[in-house]
Design a protein around this motif. Structure first.
Motif, PDB file in Angstrom:
ATOM      1  N   GLU A  75       0.838  -1.184   0.000  1.00  0.00           N
ATOM      2  CA  GLU A  75       0.000   0.000   0.000  1.00  0.00           C
ATOM      3  C   GLU A  75       0.880   1.244   0.000  1.00  0.00           C
ATOM      4  O   GLU A  75       2.101   1.143  -0.028  1.00  0.00           O
ATOM      5  N   SER A  76       0.255   2.415   0.046  1.00  0.00           N
ATOM      6  CA  SER A  76       1.039   3.650   0.086  1.00  0.00           C
ATOM      7  C   SER A  76       2.021   3.578   1.242  1.00  0.00           C
ATOM      8  O   SER A  76       1.685   3.075   2.309  1.00  0.00           O
ATOM      9  N   PRO A 101     -14.392  -7.998   6.376  1.00  0.00           N
ATOM     10  CA  PRO A 101     -14.130  -7.147   7.539  1.00  0.00           C
ATOM     11  C   PRO A 101     -13.147  -6.010   7.256  1.00  0.00           C
ATOM     12  O   PRO A 101     -13.129  -5.021   7.970  1.00  0.00           O
ATOM     13  N   GLY A 102     -12.317  -6.145   6.200  1.00  0.00           N
ATOM     14  CA  GLY A 102     -11.264  -5.150   5.989  1.00  0.00           C
ATOM     15  C   GLY A 102     -10.185  -5.301   7.051  1.00  0.00           C
ATOM     16  O   GLY A 102     -10.211  -6.243   7.851  1.00  0.00           O
ATOM     17  N   ILE A 103      -9.229  -4.401   7.072  1.00  0.00           N
ATOM     18  CA  ILE A 103      -8.194  -4.429   8.102  1.00  0.00           C
ATOM     19  C   ILE A 103      -8.388  -3.177   8.937  1.00  0.00           C
ATOM     20  O   ILE A 103      -8.403  -2.078   8.405  1.00  0.00           O
ATOM     21  N   GLY A 109      -7.605  -0.149  11.679  1.00  0.00           N
ATOM     22  CA  GLY A 109      -6.421   0.663  11.937  1.00  0.00           C
ATOM     23  C   GLY A 109      -5.783   1.179  10.666  1.00  0.00           C
ATOM     24  O   GLY A 109      -6.317   1.020   9.575  1.00  0.00           O
ATOM     25  N   THR A 110      -4.627   1.810  10.824  1.00  0.00           N
ATOM     26  CA  THR A 110      -3.935   2.381   9.673  1.00  0.00           C
ATOM     27  C   THR A 110      -2.463   1.975   9.711  1.00  0.00           C
ATOM     28  O   THR A 110      -1.937   1.634  10.768  1.00  0.00           O
ATOM     29  N   ARG A 159      -2.490  -3.751  14.237  1.00  0.00           N
ATOM     30  CA  ARG A 159      -3.695  -3.965  13.437  1.00  0.00           C
ATOM     31  C   ARG A 159      -4.071  -5.441  13.365  1.00  0.00           C
ATOM     32  O   ARG A 159      -5.037  -5.803  12.696  1.00  0.00           O
ATOM     33  N   SER A 207      -4.747   9.935   8.547  1.00  0.00           N
ATOM     34  CA  SER A 207      -4.489   9.184   7.322  1.00  0.00           C
ATOM     35  C   SER A 207      -5.629   9.411   6.337  1.00  0.00           C
ATOM     36  O   SER A 207      -6.679   9.962   6.693  1.00  0.00           O
ATOM     37  N   GLN A 211      -8.891   7.907   7.501  1.00  0.00           N
ATOM     38  CA  GLN A 211      -9.492   8.675   8.603  1.00  0.00           C
ATOM     39  C   GLN A 211     -10.119   9.960   8.089  1.00  0.00           C
ATOM     40  O   GLN A 211     -11.196  10.349   8.506  1.00  0.00           O
ATOM     41  N   ASP A 253      -6.168   3.209   0.297  1.00  0.00           N
ATOM     42  CA  ASP A 253      -5.525   1.912   0.162  1.00  0.00           C
ATOM     43  C   ASP A 253      -6.536   0.787   0.314  1.00  0.00           C
ATOM     44  O   ASP A 253      -7.531   0.924   1.016  1.00  0.00           O
ATOM     45  N   ILE A 308      -8.106  -0.269   3.599  1.00  0.00           N
ATOM     46  CA  ILE A 308      -8.988   0.706   4.226  1.00  0.00           C
ATOM     47  C   ILE A 308     -10.346   0.748   3.520  1.00  0.00           C
ATOM     48  O   ILE A 308     -11.363   1.086   4.111  1.00  0.00           O
ATOM     49  N   ARG A 309     -10.327   0.417   2.220  1.00  0.00           N
ATOM     50  CA  ARG A 309     -11.497   0.602   1.365  1.00  0.00           C
ATOM     51  C   ARG A 309     -12.746  -0.106   1.858  1.00  0.00           C
ATOM     52  O   ARG A 309     -13.817   0.482   1.920  1.00  0.00           O
ATOM     53  N   GLY A 357     -13.630  -1.006   4.705  1.00  0.00           N
ATOM     54  CA  GLY A 357     -14.189  -0.385   5.905  1.00  0.00           C
ATOM     55  C   GLY A 357     -15.127   0.765   5.546  1.00  0.00           C
ATOM     56  O   GLY A 357     -16.185   0.934   6.165  1.00  0.00           O
TER      57      GLY A 357
END
Lengths: 328, 278
Positions: free
Chosen positions: A44-45, A275-277, A279-280, A296, B159, B162, B189, B192-193, B195
């Motif tokens: 990812e970024s 569910p996605g992941i 946190g960041t 995470r 981020s 967020q 990313d 995150i998508r 979510g």
């Protein structure tokens, strides 16, 4: 397995700064590319994937500095060389003829004020000095046709081509001197999905025909699984898992890989809740002591927060996770 | 009459909240949206799928009253939206979430300001204490918990994911009935998508919001939406309940989109379950 073409060992890249600490954008990266193989790097970024790519190809600019490790490259019929310590002059002999690069933004890579032919001519004149003028024109037409662009478009300027054509022109240019390795940084991110599919099919077809190796960097794991032979997953500047595309898809070992795989809704399988992941991604200036993914991770335990897991080889893959060690 | 005008999909309930009827919009010689009709229903997510230049963002902006249609009209609760009406009343009902969470938030203002401004403009809270409590409530509704921790932050400290949650919270704080989400995840990313998509779904389920989800990613449209409209060259070329459109696409362009989208489960080895993983 074919011969090893490119091998990075313990490669580290820092972003240096006069104020404050250096930022470790890539740490201890081991990566191998065999001849004729498609290797994908997904992340990812700020995972360090582009930093790694520019370090491997020696295209990095300050403040990025390679602070450790080696990159061994085996030129055709020659002895292995270390790209990290080579002079620019020595490097320029390898560029285009041994390895070439396709970047994300074709418009930023092509010169807007000269024709496509002129840009192919620059490369061919420099790296194929014996070639006559008419041979260069013929070769340019041949290369454009290879990527599905009519040869007479060589007289066009970049702005006269569509976005997809420009991206394919870059691929043709990368092929101009018959390199053994083509490094691609998100080559299809800026084009629409139908064009992306055409370009990927073309890369696969040409790779099958000409046999070059590809190092393909992207944020899109779902695309990579279809394209690559082997995949390396990066997180917070480190490779956290490597494996065959199938292994990464069917049986990922690192919880991050699994989360990333499950972040793409399927098209042909039944829809289920993803569910996605949570946190960041971490701040590279302020990495946790243990595993960078631990904050995470749903499977973390005490050791994850105190000790960073090393990449452990298992079969033809590897994963950097304490869970994998526990399994064993 | 195009395909899109026939057979309203069965997923709809009640009457539409927001509707475009025969709208067109041109920029100079170029027609971006060409005679499009589209209705959004409460508790329903409608996906608008298309590639760059298909007109999907222009359509969203017509719904958001950023452009005036050259033909046709926009109706809220069945009544044409008057160009002279008070915009603030309209935006109390219809809110938009933009693609780029880096430019849609004022980087000079703290999060408290970003959200309390929306509350104040729409008369949803007054007084510092009530406003703060509401701001925290909406921050937590978009899973930024504990909300109080975000009040004094600047957008730059957050981020991308967020920030997009903040901009969704800002839209929700107005308590609208329609959300127009223009590619809300394309700059985020992958991890995150999902979510953000789940968050939009929650608003549909819990608040009965009508959501227009604009995307170029047909797989995410399938994941989220109740019905999908496919847009090409300014027109809706196909519209159907989600699973019907995915499993039995009628228009050649829809078929092309589906064939081109990355889908690891279609690779040779994935469709051959007997093969063993090495």
């Amino acid at each position: 397995m074919n011969d090893v073409l490119l091998e990075a060992r313990a490669l580290s890249v820092d972003y240096v700064s006069e104020r404050g600490p250096w930022v470790p954008a890539c740490a201890d990266v081991d990566l191998t590319v065999h001849a004729g193989e498609i290797v994908g790097i997904a992340g990812e970024s700020a995972s360090g994937k582009s930093t790694l790519l520019t370090a491997l190809t020696r295209l990095q600019r300050p403040p990025a500095v390679t602070s450790g490790g080696s990159v061994t490259y085996r030129p055709r019929g020659g002895d292995p060389v270390d790209l990290v310590s080579m002079s620019e002059r020595q490097l320029s002999r390898l560029r285009w003829t041994e390895m070439s690069v396709v970047m994300q933004s074709a418009m930023a890579c092509l010169n807007p004020v000269t024709t496509i032919l002129a840009q192919f001519r620059d490369v061919l004149k420099r790296h194929r000095p014996g070639m006559s003028k008419s041979d260069r024109v013929r070769r340019t037409g041949e290369l454009l046709e290879m990527v599905g662009i009519p040869a007479d478009r060589m007289y066009s300027y970049p702005h006269q081509l569509s976005g997809g054509m420009r991206q394919r022109t870059l691929i043709a240019l990368a092929l101009a001197c018959d390199p053994q390795l083509i490094v691609m940084d998100e080559p299809t991110t800026a084009v629409d999905v139908v064009m992306q599919r055409q370009i990927l099919n073309q890369i696969l077809e040409l790779q099958g025909k000409l046999g070059f190796a590809v190092l393909f960097v992207t944020h899109d794991l779902s695309l990579l699984i279809e394209l690559a032979d082997r995949i390396a997953i990066m997180y917070a500047g480190r490779i956290v898992e490597t494996g065959s595309a199938r292994q990464i898809y069917d049986a990922p070992r690192h919880p991050y890989t699994k989360g990333l795989r499950d972040a793409y809704p399927p098209l042909s399988e039944p829809v289920r809740h993803l569910p996605g992941i949570s946190g960041t991604p971490p701040d590279l200036r302020n990495l946790p002591i243990g595993c960078a993914f631990a904050p995470r991770c749903a499977h973390r335990f005490d050791r994850c927060e105190s000790e960073r897991p090393e990449l452990v080889v298992r079969g033809d893959g590897a994963a950097a996770c304490h869970l994998v060690e526990v399994e064993r | 009459m195009t395909v899109a005008d026939q057979n309203p999909p069965s997923v709809r309930t009640g009457s539409p909240v927001l509707e475009a009827r025969g709208v067109s919009c041109a920029f100079g010689q170029r027609t971006a949206v060409d005679d499009v009709s589209l209705a959004l229903y409460p508790g329903t997510i409608t996906a608008l799928v298309g590639e760059s230049g298909s007109g999907k963002t222009t359509l969203a902006r017509l719904f958001a009253l950023f452009y005036r249609p050259s033909a046709g009209e926009i109706l809220l609760d069945g009544k044409p939206v008057s160009a002279r009406g008070r915009k603030v009343d309209y935006y109390g009902q219809v809110q938009m979430i933009f693609q780029d969470p880096f430019s849609s938030l004022n980087s000079l203002k703290r999060i408290r300001h970003v959200l309390s401004r929306a509350l104040a403009v729409h008369g949803k809270a007054s007084g510092r204490r009530e406003t703060d409590a509401k701001v925290v409530e909406f921050l937590e509704r978009v899973s930024l918990t504990p909300g109080s921790q975000y009040l004094d932050k600047y957008p730059d400290e957050l981020s991308g994911g967020q920030r997009q949650r903040i901009s969704i919270a800002r839209s929700l704080s107005v308590e609208p009935r329609v959300l127009l989400a223009d590619e809300p995840t394309s700059m985020l990313d992958a991890s995150i998508r999902v979510g953000i998509l789940n968050l939009l779904r929650k608003q549909r389920d819990e608040e009965g919001l009508a959501v227009l989800y604009i995307t170029h990613d047909i797989a995410s449209a399938r994941y989220l939406a109740d019905e999908i409209c496919v847009m090409k060259d300014g027109r809706i070329v196909e519209r159907a309940p989600t699973e019907q459109l995915i499993t039995d696409p009628q228009h050649p362009y829809t078929q092309q989109l589906l064939a081109a989208a990355p889908d690891p489960s279609r690779t040779a080895w994935a469709s051959n379950p007997e093969g063993e993983v090495r």
